[in-house]
Design a protein around this motif. Structure first.
Motif, PDB file in Angstrom:
ATOM      1  N   GLU A   1     -28.910  -0.552  14.391  1.00 41.33           N
ATOM      2  CA  GLU A   1     -28.493   0.686  14.321  1.00 41.33           C
ATOM      3  C   GLU A   1     -28.939   1.311  13.090  1.00 41.33           C
ATOM      4  O   GLU A   1     -28.845   0.704  11.853  1.00 41.33           O
ATOM      5  CB  GLU A   1     -26.877   1.093  14.367  1.00 41.33           C
ATOM      6  N   GLY A   2     -29.312   2.799  12.914  1.00 41.52           N
ATOM      7  CA  GLY A   2     -29.643   3.304  12.049  1.00 41.52           C
ATOM      8  C   GLY A   2     -28.668   4.270  11.538  1.00 41.52           C
ATOM      9  O   GLY A   2     -27.753   4.839  12.016  1.00 41.52           O
ATOM     10  N   ARG A   3     -28.889   4.786  10.081  1.00 38.59           N
ATOM     11  CA  ARG A   3     -27.762   5.834   9.493  1.00 38.59           C
ATOM     12  C   ARG A   3     -28.534   7.223   9.293  1.00 38.59           C
ATOM     13  O   ARG A   3     -29.781   7.279   9.024  1.00 38.59           O
ATOM     14  CB  ARG A   3     -27.601   5.162   8.087  1.00 38.59           C
ATOM     15  N   THR A   4     -27.837   8.060   9.872  1.00 39.23           N
ATOM     16  CA  THR A   4     -28.553   9.428  10.101  1.00 39.23           C
ATOM     17  C   THR A   4     -28.664   9.871   8.453  1.00 39.23           C
ATOM     18  O   THR A   4     -27.554   9.927   7.593  1.00 39.23           O
ATOM     19  CB  THR A   4     -27.537  10.528  10.727  1.00 39.23           C
ATOM     20  N   ILE A   5     -29.907  10.351   8.175  1.00 34.62           N
ATOM     21  CA  ILE A   5     -29.890  10.960   6.627  1.00 34.62           C
ATOM     22  C   ILE A   5     -30.611  12.528   6.703  1.00 34.62           C
ATOM     23  O   ILE A   5     -31.067  12.871   5.492  1.00 34.62           O
ATOM     24  CB  ILE A   5     -30.887   9.925   5.798  1.00 34.62           C
TER      25      ILE A   5
END
Length: 573
Positions: A476-480
């Motif tokens: 999963e990725g982190r929204t930036i």
């Protein structure tokens, strides 16, 4: 600040449009009318409001196919719902109330006699609207007694005075319009009124054109800086007239100039390259550029490296490469080979490294060696889609990590789709970044341990995605950041630039610091209203930062025949 007000009067089916300037921003209850004629093609009507030029939201009504027939439909957030109302030979009146504080709307649909046909309440407006066609009008033909859409009695809780403007305007109401053909052959353009359009544009960045005004020009890949390492020179390519569609072979030239945009000089001719990503040109050092040309005899790409002072090649061309990589490692550059080109150059499919100083070509990643390991990381749901044989896969967009210990690249498997992979050059291990294909849209390294990309989820490739950061191997990725398309990362990794989705019109380029999650907080740097050139002919904006991070470079279509290279200063932001 002046606004252009368009007011329409209707008398016995005679439509009259009046234009006048006003210094007052309208608010409260507004009476408006618009017609969208429909002739069997998909059409949409928008009623749009905006606090800033970067935050268009609106009510969208259009047509969708239901049981083989076209029916009126409305949009609730991201969901289309059929109204069950036929579009043919009927005019519909819409009474709409929109709250700009809750972003909810109610909609009553009646016939022209006032009979209520359909009611909607507490529906969500659509956000992130960026595709309008006001500059080059799309016209729809219809007879006055035929089909159409009538909008009236629009009530907004607030219509704020706009802060900045698109070329098409902001801060008011907007409904797409068509051409109304009356009996007797008289044609009238049916507009709406009132609508607010800014009579002036207030783009925040100072834009300067780099390439020639009388020819198309282009930079290379997105986020590949066109400046040499010392930041003193800029490179770009120019095209001869008669631009064809993407991937056709264009003739042109490689040029450089000083960073203050003086002393433009030609470096060399280019026999064949595409509008898409220019000639993949990238600086090796302060005096050498590597780029992709074409060998007409062998009918395949030829990689060249030239001395910018003499215009002479310093190595024999590499035959059989398909595309170049995005960046360099000293005198070395990555290139990608697919089967067709590789067969001509006697290179197996995969990724190679070219030492432009010695001329040596070294295999880095060969598909035949790693196909089994890649497939083993894919779920059975993907394997069940029967990926093509590895010989037919295509590697592209290869990039060194900042410390040059890894490479990241995309593999197109055709079926089921695209994958992003990380490969450790020392440990020789391969990591499939997301086993579900098609998620990543335009991926770059952010640091040595992770990548940034727009996550499309399960949407089609033409849709933009929210910017996320993924650690290598993370599921999963982190929204930036906000949603976007082609991506640029600043040298310090603290800012980004990207443009709107494929086939958007206008195409809008925005700049923003890391952590910006509200599109209204991003700065509009540039925009273009010529999708024919930007998308069909593939002159994508492909933004990139300068070496010092103080300016942004990008391509921008000027009309449907010409695209230019530009830069805008960011120091004031």
């Amino acid at each position: 600040m002046q606004y252009l007000a368009l007011n329409q009067t209707v008398t016995a089916n005679d439509f009259t449009t009046n234009l006048n300037f006003t210094s007052t921003a309208l608010s409260g209850n507004l009476s408006a009318s618009a017609m969208l004629a429909y002739n069997g093609l998909m059409g949409n009507a928008y009623i749009v409001f905006s606090n800033t030029s970067a935050d268009f939201r609106g009510v969208q009504v259009g047509f969708m196919k239901e049981n083989g027939q076209m029916k009126l439909a409305y949009r609730n957030g991201d969901t289309w719902t059929s109204l069950g109302l036929a579009d043919a030979n009927t005019f519909y009146k819409f009474d709409i109330t929109i709250s700009t504080s809750t972003y909810k709307y109610s909609l009553n649909i009646t016939d022209l006699s006032g009979t209520v046909l359909y009611s909607i309440s507490d529906a969500s407006v659509r956000g992130g609207i960026s595709s309008f066609d006001l500059i080059s009008l799309k016209t729809y033909q219809a007879d006055i007694s035929g089909n159409g859409l009538y909008v009236d009695n629009i009530s907004l809780s607030v219509v704020p005075e706009p802060k900045t403007a698109f070329l098409l305007g902001s801060g008011g109401l907007l409904v797409l319009w068509g051409t109304l053909r009356k009996a007797g052959g008289k044609t009238l353009v049916c507009l709406l009124g009132p609508i607010l359009l800014l009579a002036q544009s207030s783009l925040p960045a100072q834009e300067k054109r780099i390439g020639p005004a009388d020819a198309s020009s282009s930079f290379g890949y997105y986020s590949t800086c066109p400046e040499n390492p010392s930041g003193k020179l800029v490179c770009y390519v120019t095209y001869k007239s008669g631009i064809k569609v993407d991937n056709s072979r264009q003739e042109g030239e490689l040029w450089i100039c000083n960073t203050d945009l003086t002393n433009h000089r030609k470096v060399t001719d280019i026999i064949g390259f595409s509008p898409h990503d220019g000639a993949d040109q990238v600086w090796i050092d302060d005096n050498h550029i590597v780029f992709r040309d074409y060998d007409k005899t062998l009918r395949t790409s030829a990689l060249r490296v030239v001395d910018t002072d003499t215009g002479k090649d310093t190595q024999q061309p590499v035959i059989g490469a398909t595309t170049l990589g995005h960046n360099t490692k000293g005198s070395r550059v990555l290139f990608n080979v697919e089967a067709k080109d590789g067969a001509i150059g006697k290179l197996a499919s995969g990724i190679y490294e070219w030492n432009t100083e010695t001329g040596a070509v070294i295999p880095v990643f060969l598909q035949a060696e790693y196909a089994t390991k890649i497939l083993a990381q894919l779920p059975q749901s993907v394997i069940g889609q029967k990926p093509l044989p590895f010989e037919q896969w295509q590697c592209l967009h290869s990039q060194y990590s900042p410390n040059h210990e890894k490479i990241m690249f995309r593999i197109d498997m055709k079926t089921p789709g695209e994958l992003i992979l990380s490969y450790d050059l020392q440990k020789k291990n391969i990591v499939v970044m997301q086993a579900d294909p098609e998620h990543f849209l335009h991926t770059l390294w952010l640091d040595n341990d992770g990548i940034v990309s727009h996550d499309r989820g399960n949407n089609p490739w033409t849709k933009p995605g929210i910017l996320k950061y993924w650690k290598i191997g993370a599921s999963e990725g982190r929204t930036i950041g906000i949603e976007g398309n082609h991506l640029a990362v600043s040298p310090d990794g603290k800012a980004f630039a990207s443009e709107t989705a494929y086939w958007s019109n206008p195409t809008v380029l925005r700049y923003y610091p890391i952590g910006t999650l509200d599109i209204t907080k991003a700065t509009v740097v540039a925009q273009s209203t010529h999708p024919e050139m930007t998308w069909k002919k593939s002159f994508h904006m492909n933004p990139s930062f300068s070496r010092d991070g103080n300016r942004l470079y990008y391509n921008k279509a000027m009309d449907n025949q010409t695209s230019g290279t530009f830069c805008s200063n960011l120091e004031s932001k």
